[in-house]
Design an enzyme around this catalytic site. Structure first.
Site, PDB file in Angstrom:
ATOM      1  N   HIS A  76       0.975  -1.130  -0.007  1.00 16.81           N
ATOM      2  CA  HIS A  76       0.144  -0.122  -0.012  1.00 16.81           C
ATOM      3  C   HIS A  76       0.821   1.347   0.011  1.00 16.81           C
ATOM      4  CE1 HIS A  76       0.516   0.802   4.476  1.00 16.81           C
ATOM      5  NE2 HIS A  76       0.439  -0.550   4.564  1.00 16.81           N
ATOM      6  N   ASP A  78       0.288   4.388   1.090  1.00  9.97           N
ATOM      7  CA  ASP A  78       0.036   5.360   2.301  1.00  9.97           C
ATOM      8  C   ASP A  78       0.630   5.046   3.439  1.00  9.97           C
ATOM      9  OD1 ASP A  78      -2.013   3.480   2.469  1.00  9.97           O
ATOM     10  OD2 ASP A  78      -2.970   4.544   3.985  1.00  9.97           O
ATOM     11  N   ASP A 115       6.348   0.733   6.757  1.00  8.71           N
ATOM     12  CA  ASP A 115       4.893   0.136   6.615  1.00  8.71           C
ATOM     13  C   ASP A 115       4.120   1.220   5.652  1.00  8.71           C
ATOM     14  OD1 ASP A 115       2.323  -0.761   6.997  1.00  8.71           O
ATOM     15  OD2 ASP A 115       1.986  -0.183   9.084  1.00  8.71           O
ATOM     16  N   GLU A 145      -4.872   2.312   2.908  1.00  7.51           N
ATOM     17  CA  GLU A 145      -4.902   1.026   3.610  1.00  7.51           C
ATOM     18  C   GLU A 145      -4.983   1.361   5.193  1.00  7.51           C
ATOM     19  OE1 GLU A 145      -3.343  -2.425   5.958  1.00  7.51           O
ATOM     20  OE2 GLU A 145      -2.528  -0.252   5.684  1.00  7.51           O
ATOM     21  N   GLU A 146      -4.354   2.406   5.669  1.00  7.98           N
ATOM     22  CA  GLU A 146      -3.954   2.580   6.983  1.00  7.98           C
ATOM     23  C   GLU A 146      -5.499   3.313   7.412  1.00  7.98           C
ATOM     24  OE1 GLU A 146      -1.962   1.399   8.525  1.00  7.98           O
ATOM     25  OE2 GLU A 146       0.003   1.309   7.547  1.00  7.98           O
ATOM     26  N   ASP A 169       3.381  -6.652   3.406  1.00 13.28           N
ATOM     27  CA  ASP A 169       3.069  -5.775   4.371  1.00 13.28           C
ATOM     28  C   ASP A 169       3.179  -6.393   5.972  1.00 13.28           C
ATOM     29  OD1 ASP A 169       2.110  -3.667   5.624  1.00 13.28           O
ATOM     30  OD2 ASP A 169      -0.117  -3.983   5.053  1.00 13.28           O
ATOM     31  N   HIS A 456       3.832   2.560  13.129  1.00 12.33           N
ATOM     32  CA  HIS A 456       2.796   3.725  13.696  1.00 12.33           C
ATOM     33  C   HIS A 456       3.065   4.344  14.774  1.00 12.33           C
ATOM     34  CE1 HIS A 456      -0.787   1.075  11.729  1.00 12.33           C
ATOM     35  NE2 HIS A 456       0.269   1.369  11.018  1.00 12.33           N
TER      36      HIS A 456
END
Length: 481
Positions: A76, A78, A115, A145-146, A169, A456
């Site tokens: 992904h 983003d 990520d 995705e996030e 991922d 994150h």
């Protein structure tokens, strides 16, 4: 020269550094999406870009691989955008400030976006290679995705021929992920009203928490700053008269929040009691989280006399009740797989506006009915206090496939290369494989990736040596006939 120019594999880290120089938060991936289109067009590759920014790039098979089944490679575009207090990065305009620390790549003051930037970098390196032998490669890069896998939900995959998908991922070398939880975003809205209050304003802050991924790290026993703030307000509610002027906490529903704050107004004679209650609550919570949150702090700073709009008494009570009564964290563990979280939810964002309190949860479960039950509990409790609940970004669980040729091949290749068996794993975090499996009949999918930590959060790190080993592994998978 780039910061990562001396790292191996050069082609992978070269693309990764370029990706990190292009802003790509969720819903703002267009620059990176356009970069991928230009990459493909400059090499004469077939490329498809939809209105959301999802990308499909196709590279035909090299000589001798024409009859080999195509391989889909997916990641992904983003990234989760978190930054330390005082960091002046604008995620919509600025690139990241990369640095190398021993075996790790990180970004100064922000998340790294490994990520899932490293997946895009590996895919571009494969697509751009003039020496790698391979079947038809179908690279799929999704957006958003996030924030609920919205890109994967909307993408049209009808141009694809492959039925084997390698998702890049994951964040732990040596683990082959073969199933994951489904989930959704639950948004709660509670109407509020205000009144004028005179008194001393205090700004109370909860800081220093570890945070983390609300799926992969929900079982680490870490505190949620929004819940810590709610607990503090509950302690104040029963002890003194005060008004809530403003309140906020967290940035992403799928990140365990690290900081939250509230502005309260009290009568002058209640100041000492307020400070004492804050100190007492801080001591209690620090004791409870002594191991997982050693840097947790709650502070109350005076901000002078004020005439402020604060929540009415009834609304204040409803707000505090809602925050403290709604479930959060692990709800159940899997009875089938030891150590696997089955169902959880995370209060990632708390926000008080002019008209309502907003609470945004990431809900996850590997059991569809359990996920639905958690949502209904949220809905019932919210309704009792006069609020509403909406859902966004609903995505299905990715179910384990007993007969996976791709998984069996990858286990064999890993053992041949590294002399040991990889771990076959189900995870509580969400992956796009479940959504993509609903679009491609009989899809055989496995997810892998290099070692990353602190995803994150601003502590995110990507292992250089692990990236090199996973690059060798991925390219060997591709070479197999």
């Amino acid at each position: 020269m780039g910061v990562l120019s001396d790292l191996e594999p050069k082609e992978v880290f070269g693309y990764f550094e370029e990706i990190c120089g292009i802003p790509h938060p969720s819903y703002k991936e267009k620059q990176l999406s356009d970069y991928c289109v230009k990459f493909a067009e400059s090499r004469g590759l077939e490329v498809h870009q939809d209105s959301l920014g999802n990308i499909i790039i196709i590279k035909e098979a090299t000589a001798g691989y024409e009859s080999v089944e195509p391989l889909i490679i997916q990641g992904h575009l983003d990234m989760v955008c978190e930054k330390e207090p005082g960091c002046d990065i604008d995620f919509e305009k600025d690139g990241l400030r990369l640095y190398v620390d021993g075996d790790y790549v990180a970004a100064r003051g922000t998340t790294l976006g490994g990520d899932d930037g490293i997946a895009i970098a590996m895919a571009l390196a494969i697509l751009g290679s003039d020496s790698l032998e391979h079947p038809r490669i179908e690279a799929v890069f999704t957006v958003s995705e996030e924030v609920g896998m919205e890109g994967a939900s909307a993408i049209d995959l009808s141009v694809l021929r492959g039925h084997k998908l390698l998702n890049l991922d994951s964040e732990e070398e040596g683990y082959l992920l073969t199933s994951c939880a489904g989930g959704c975003r639950a948004n709660i809205f509670l109407p509020v009203s205000y009144e004028t209050r005179y008194g001393k304003r205090y700004r109370i802050s909860v800081k220093g928490l570890t945070g983390g991924h609300s799926g992969a790290e929900i079982d680490k026993g870490r505190a949620n700053s929004n819940l810590v703030l709610g607990r503090l307000l509950l302690a104040l509610e029963g002890a003194l008269d005060f008004g809530i002027e403003s309140m906020s906490g967290g940035l992403k529903d799928n990140a365990i929040p690290r900081e939250s704050a509230v502005s309260v107004v009290v009568d002058g004679e209640a100041e000492e009691k307020l400070k004492a209650l804050v100190a007492e609550t801080e001591a209690v919570i620090r004791s409870e989280y002594a191991v997982t949150e050693p840097d947790l702090h709650i502070t109350a700073q005076p901000d002078g006399e004020t005439e402020a709009r604060t929540l009415t008494g009834g609304c204040r009570e409803a707000v505090i009740t809602l925050i403290n009564l709604l479930p959060n964290g692990i709800q159940s563990m899997s009875a089938d797989i030891k150590g696997l979280v089955e169902t959880s939810l995370n209060l990632g964002i708390l926000k008080l506006t002019e008209s309502q309190l907003e609470l945004h949860y990431a809900v996850r479960s590997s059991v569809q009915t359990a996920k639905e039950f958690v949502v209904e509990k949220l809905r019932c409790l919210t309704k009792i206090l006069g609020g509403d609940l909406t859902l966004e970004g609903v995505y299905p669980a990715w179910e384990y496939r007993k007969d996976s040729v791709l998984r069996d091949d990858m286990v064999r290749i890993y053992k041949e290369m590294f002399g040991k068996e990889p771990v076959i794993q189900a995870i509580h975090a969400g992956l796009e494989c479940g959504l993509l499996a609903g679009k491609i009949e009989n899809l055989d999918a496995v997810s892998i990736g290099p070692d990353m930590s602190g995803i994150h959060t601003t502590e995110e790190r990507l292992s250089i040596s692990s990236t090199g080993r996973m690059w060798e592994y991925v390219t060997e998978i591709i070479r197999q006939k």
